[in-house]
Design a protein around this motif. Structure first.
Motif, PDB file in Angstrom:
ATOM      1  N   LEU A  56       0.855  -1.179   0.000  1.00  0.00           N
ATOM      2  CA  LEU A  56       0.000   0.000   0.000  1.00  0.00           C
ATOM      3  C   LEU A  56       0.900   1.240   0.000  1.00  0.00           C
ATOM      4  O   LEU A  56       1.638   1.483   0.945  1.00  0.00           O
ATOM      5  CB  LEU A  56      -0.931   0.011   1.203  1.00  0.00           C
ATOM      6  N   VAL A  57       0.803   1.989  -1.062  1.00  0.00           N
ATOM      7  CA  VAL A  57       1.642   3.174  -1.229  1.00  0.00           C
ATOM      8  C   VAL A  57       0.784   4.417  -1.045  1.00  0.00           C
ATOM      9  O   VAL A  57      -0.265   4.540  -1.669  1.00  0.00           O
ATOM     10  CB  VAL A  57       2.268   3.204  -2.636  1.00  0.00           C
ATOM     11  N   LYS A  58       1.239   5.327  -0.211  1.00  0.00           N
ATOM     12  CA  LYS A  58       0.502   6.574  -0.009  1.00  0.00           C
ATOM     13  C   LYS A  58       1.149   7.687  -0.818  1.00  0.00           C
ATOM     14  O   LYS A  58       2.388   7.772  -0.920  1.00  0.00           O
ATOM     15  CB  LYS A  58       0.468   6.921   1.475  1.00  0.00           C
ATOM     16  N   GLY A  59       0.302   8.530  -1.377  1.00  0.00           N
ATOM     17  CA  GLY A  59       0.815   9.586  -2.231  1.00  0.00           C
ATOM     18  C   GLY A  59       0.219  10.941  -1.895  1.00  0.00           C
ATOM     19  O   GLY A  59      -0.266  11.180  -0.800  1.00  0.00           O
ATOM     20  N   SER A  60       0.240  11.796  -2.899  1.00  0.00           N
ATOM     21  CA  SER A  60      -0.229  13.171  -2.719  1.00  0.00           C
ATOM     22  C   SER A  60      -1.744  13.238  -2.718  1.00  0.00           C
ATOM     23  O   SER A  60      -2.423  12.363  -3.266  1.00  0.00           O
ATOM     24  CB  SER A  60       0.322  14.053  -3.847  1.00  0.00           C
ATOM     25  N   TYR A  61      -2.261  14.327  -2.129  1.00  0.00           N
ATOM     26  CA  TYR A  61      -3.689  14.667  -2.153  1.00  0.00           C
ATOM     27  C   TYR A  61      -4.578  13.562  -1.590  1.00  0.00           C
ATOM     28  O   TYR A  61      -5.745  13.456  -1.967  1.00  0.00           O
ATOM     29  CB  TYR A  61      -4.139  15.002  -3.587  1.00  0.00           C
ATOM     30  N   GLY A  62      -4.054  12.748  -0.688  1.00  0.00           N
ATOM     31  CA  GLY A  62      -4.865  11.712  -0.055  1.00  0.00           C
ATOM     32  C   GLY A  62      -5.018  10.439  -0.862  1.00  0.00           C
ATOM     33  O   GLY A  62      -5.759   9.537  -0.460  1.00  0.00           O
ATOM     34  N   PHE A  63      -4.351  10.358  -1.998  1.00  0.00           N
ATOM     35  CA  PHE A  63      -4.422   9.154  -2.818  1.00  0.00           C
ATOM     36  C   PHE A  63      -3.484   8.074  -2.296  1.00  0.00           C
ATOM     37  O   PHE A  63      -2.455   8.361  -1.681  1.00  0.00           O
ATOM     38  CB  PHE A  63      -4.075   9.474  -4.272  1.00  0.00           C
ATOM     39  N   GLU A  64      -3.866   6.848  -2.587  1.00  0.00           N
ATOM     40  CA  GLU A  64      -3.015   5.705  -2.292  1.00  0.00           C
ATOM     41  C   GLU A  64      -3.215   4.684  -3.386  1.00  0.00           C
ATOM     42  O   GLU A  64      -4.186   4.745  -4.155  1.00  0.00           O
ATOM     43  CB  GLU A  64      -3.347   5.109  -0.918  1.00  0.00           C
ATOM     44  N   ALA A  65      -2.285   3.762  -3.487  1.00  0.00           N
ATOM     45  CA  ALA A  65      -2.405   2.716  -4.498  1.00  0.00           C
ATOM     46  C   ALA A  65      -1.972   1.403  -3.881  1.00  0.00           C
ATOM     47  O   ALA A  65      -1.057   1.351  -3.048  1.00  0.00           O
ATOM     48  CB  ALA A  65      -1.550   3.043  -5.719  1.00  0.00           C
ATOM     49  N   GLU A  66      -2.650   0.361  -4.318  1.00  0.00           N
ATOM     50  CA  GLU A  66      -2.371  -0.966  -3.779  1.00  0.00           C
ATOM     51  C   GLU A  66      -1.714  -1.830  -4.842  1.00  0.00           C
ATOM     52  O   GLU A  66      -2.300  -2.090  -5.902  1.00  0.00           O
ATOM     53  CB  GLU A  66      -3.663  -1.628  -3.290  1.00  0.00           C
ATOM     54  N   PHE A  67      -0.514  -2.267  -4.550  1.00  0.00           N
ATOM     55  CA  PHE A  67       0.217  -3.153  -5.447  1.00  0.00           C
ATOM     56  C   PHE A  67      -0.195  -4.592  -5.143  1.00  0.00           C
ATOM     57  O   PHE A  67      -0.118  -5.040  -4.001  1.00  0.00           O
ATOM     58  CB  PHE A  67       1.718  -2.993  -5.242  1.00  0.00           C
ATOM     59  N   ASN A  68      -0.649  -5.309  -6.161  1.00  0.00           N
ATOM     60  CA  ASN A  68      -1.077  -6.694  -5.997  1.00  0.00           C
ATOM     61  C   ASN A  68      -0.348  -7.539  -7.038  1.00  0.00           C
ATOM     62  O   ASN A  68      -0.681  -7.510  -8.224  1.00  0.00           O
ATOM     63  CB  ASN A  68      -2.598  -6.803  -6.169  1.00  0.00           C
ATOM     64  N   LYS A  69       0.632  -8.285  -6.553  1.00  0.00           N
ATOM     65  CA  LYS A  69       1.475  -9.042  -7.469  1.00  0.00           C
ATOM     66  C   LYS A  69       0.710 -10.187  -8.134  1.00  0.00           C
ATOM     67  O   LYS A  69       0.871 -10.455  -9.323  1.00  0.00           O
ATOM     68  CB  LYS A  69       2.701  -9.596  -6.728  1.00  0.00           C
ATOM     69  N   SER A  70      -0.142 -10.857  -7.377  1.00  0.00           N
ATOM     70  CA  SER A  70      -0.854 -12.009  -7.937  1.00  0.00           C
ATOM     71  C   SER A  70      -1.838 -11.595  -9.022  1.00  0.00           C
ATOM     72  O   SER A  70      -2.074 -12.330  -9.975  1.00  0.00           O
ATOM     73  CB  SER A  70      -1.582 -12.763  -6.829  1.00  0.00           C
ATOM     74  N   GLN A  71      -2.396 -10.407  -8.890  1.00  0.00           N
ATOM     75  CA  GLN A  71      -3.335  -9.915  -9.888  1.00  0.00           C
ATOM     76  C   GLN A  71      -2.678  -8.950 -10.870  1.00  0.00           C
ATOM     77  O   GLN A  71      -3.355  -8.414 -11.752  1.00  0.00           O
ATOM     78  CB  GLN A  71      -4.524  -9.229  -9.198  1.00  0.00           C
ATOM     79  N   THR A  72      -1.401  -8.739 -10.726  1.00  0.00           N
ATOM     80  CA  THR A  72      -0.632  -7.770 -11.540  1.00  0.00           C
ATOM     81  C   THR A  72      -1.391  -6.461 -11.675  1.00  0.00           C
ATOM     82  O   THR A  72      -1.574  -5.914 -12.772  1.00  0.00           O
ATOM     83  CB  THR A  72      -0.282  -8.328 -12.936  1.00  0.00           C
ATOM     84  N   SER A  73      -1.820  -5.935 -10.529  1.00  0.00           N
ATOM     85  CA  SER A  73      -2.590  -4.693 -10.540  1.00  0.00           C
ATOM     86  C   SER A  73      -1.955  -3.640  -9.638  1.00  0.00           C
ATOM     87  O   SER A  73      -1.191  -3.957  -8.713  1.00  0.00           O
ATOM     88  CB  SER A  73      -4.028  -4.951 -10.100  1.00  0.00           C
ATOM     89  N   PHE A  74      -2.291  -2.410  -9.928  1.00  0.00           N
ATOM     90  CA  PHE A  74      -1.798  -1.275  -9.145  1.00  0.00           C
ATOM     91  C   PHE A  74      -2.891  -0.208  -9.188  1.00  0.00           C
ATOM     92  O   PHE A  74      -2.753   0.841  -9.797  1.00  0.00           O
ATOM     93  CB  PHE A  74      -0.482  -0.763  -9.728  1.00  0.00           C
ATOM     94  N   HIS A  75      -3.987  -0.499  -8.516  1.00  0.00           N
ATOM     95  CA  HIS A  75      -5.157   0.381  -8.556  1.00  0.00           C
ATOM     96  C   HIS A  75      -4.971   1.597  -7.666  1.00  0.00           C
ATOM     97  O   HIS A  75      -4.477   1.493  -6.540  1.00  0.00           O
ATOM     98  CB  HIS A  75      -6.409  -0.373  -8.122  1.00  0.00           C
TER      99      HIS A  75
END
Lengths: 114, 120
Positions: A56-75
Motif C-alpha cells: 500500500l503506497v501513499k501519495g499526494s492529495y490523499g491518494f493511495e495505491a495498492e500493489f497486488n502481485k498475484s493480480q498484476t494490478s496497481f489500482h
C-alpha cells in the motif's frame, strides 16, 4: 515489453464516496509503477510510485495505491472523493528494465459528481 | 520534487512559420529531458529523448528535421516546430529526469505544464 493497461476510459463517482481507478501491468522483473494526474490544459503531476516494500503506497492529495502481485494490478484509490479530484489519471511503467523512459496507459477520466 | 516550466503556455501561429517552445528546470539538474505530444482525450506520445550536450533520440515516426530539439544545458531544452502545419496543432509537454539540488538522483519524471500550439 513493459506495459500498463487502464481498462476504464471514464469513472464516475459521487462526492464523498470512495474511488478506484484501475491499472494492470505487464513487466519483466520487479515492477516500478507510477500514477500521475493531469488537470485540464496542464502537464502531469506525480502522485505516487511503487518501487519495493509495502504493497500500500501513499501519495499526494490523499491518494493511495495498492500493489497486488498475484493480480498484476496497481489500482489507485481514495477513501472520499472530492469534486476537485476530477481529472485525467495515468498509470505508467518504465519502458524497459532500468529505463527512465515511461510508458503510459491510455488514461482514465475521473468525474466526481457533487 | 523538481519544478519545471514551459514557455509559452500557448501559442497561435500561421501555417509555415516556426515555433520554439522552451522547457526549463528549476533547482534541478536535468540530465535527460523528454518531449511528448498529446492529442485531445489521448495519452501522451513520446516524441524524443534528449541528453544534455547530445543529439536527441527520436521515436519512430517523428521527423527530426521538423521537430528540432536542443538540450544545451542542464536546465534548458527547446523544441522548435519548423514550418508548422495545422496537423501539428497539439499539446506539447516536456519532462525532466536527473538529480535534485542536493545531488540525489530522481527515479521519477517531473513534467512541465505544457504548451498548447494552434496552427492556423
Amino acid at each position: 515489453a513493459q506495459s500498463v493497461a487502464q481498462p476504464e476510459d471514464q469513472v464516475n463517482v459521487a462526492e464523498g464516496n470512495p474511488l478506484t481507478v484501475k491499472c494492470t501491468y505487464s513487466v519483466s522483473g520487479n515492477p516500478y509503477l507510477f500514477w500521475y494526474v493531469q488537470y485540464p490544459n496542464r502537464g502531469l503531476q506525480f502522485l505516487l510510485k511503487y518501487i519495493t516494500g509495502d504493497n500500500l503506497v501513499k501519495g499526494s492529495y490523499g491518494f493511495e495505491a495498492e500493489f497486488n502481485k498475484s493480480q498484476t494490478s496497481f489500482h489507485l484509490k481514495k477513501p472520499s472523493a472530492l469534486v476537485s479530484d476530477s481529472a485525467l489519471y495515468f498509470c505508467a511503467v518504465p519502458s524497459g528494465a532500468g529505463s527512465y523512459q515511461l510508458t503510459f496507459g491510455k488514461g482514465t477520466k475521473l468525474s466526481v459528481i457533487p | 520534487g523538481a519544478v519545471v516550466s514551459q514557455h509559452p503556455s500557448w501559442v497561435i501561429c500561421k501555417s509555415g512559420t516556426s515555433v520554439k517552445i522552451e522547457c526549463r528546470s528549476l533547482d534541478f539538474q536535468a540530465t535527460t529531458m523528454f518531449w511528448y505530444r498529446q492529442f485531445p482525450k489521448q495519452s501522451l506520445m513520446l516524441m524524443a529523448t534528449s541528453n544534455e550536450g547530445s543529439k536527441a533520440t527520436y521515436e519512430q515516426g517523428v521527423e527530426k528535421d521538423k521537430f528540432l530539439i536542443n538540450h544545451a544545458s542542464l536546465t534548458l531544452s527547446t523544441l522548435t516546430v519548423t514550418s508548422a502545419h495545422p496537423e501539428d496543432s497539439s499539446f506539447y509537454i516536456c519532462s525532466v529526469w536527473g538529480s535534485l539540488a542536493g545531488g540525489e538522483v530522481t527515479d521519477t519524471q517531473y513534467f512541465g505544464p505544457g504548451t498548447r500550439l494552434t496552427v492556423l
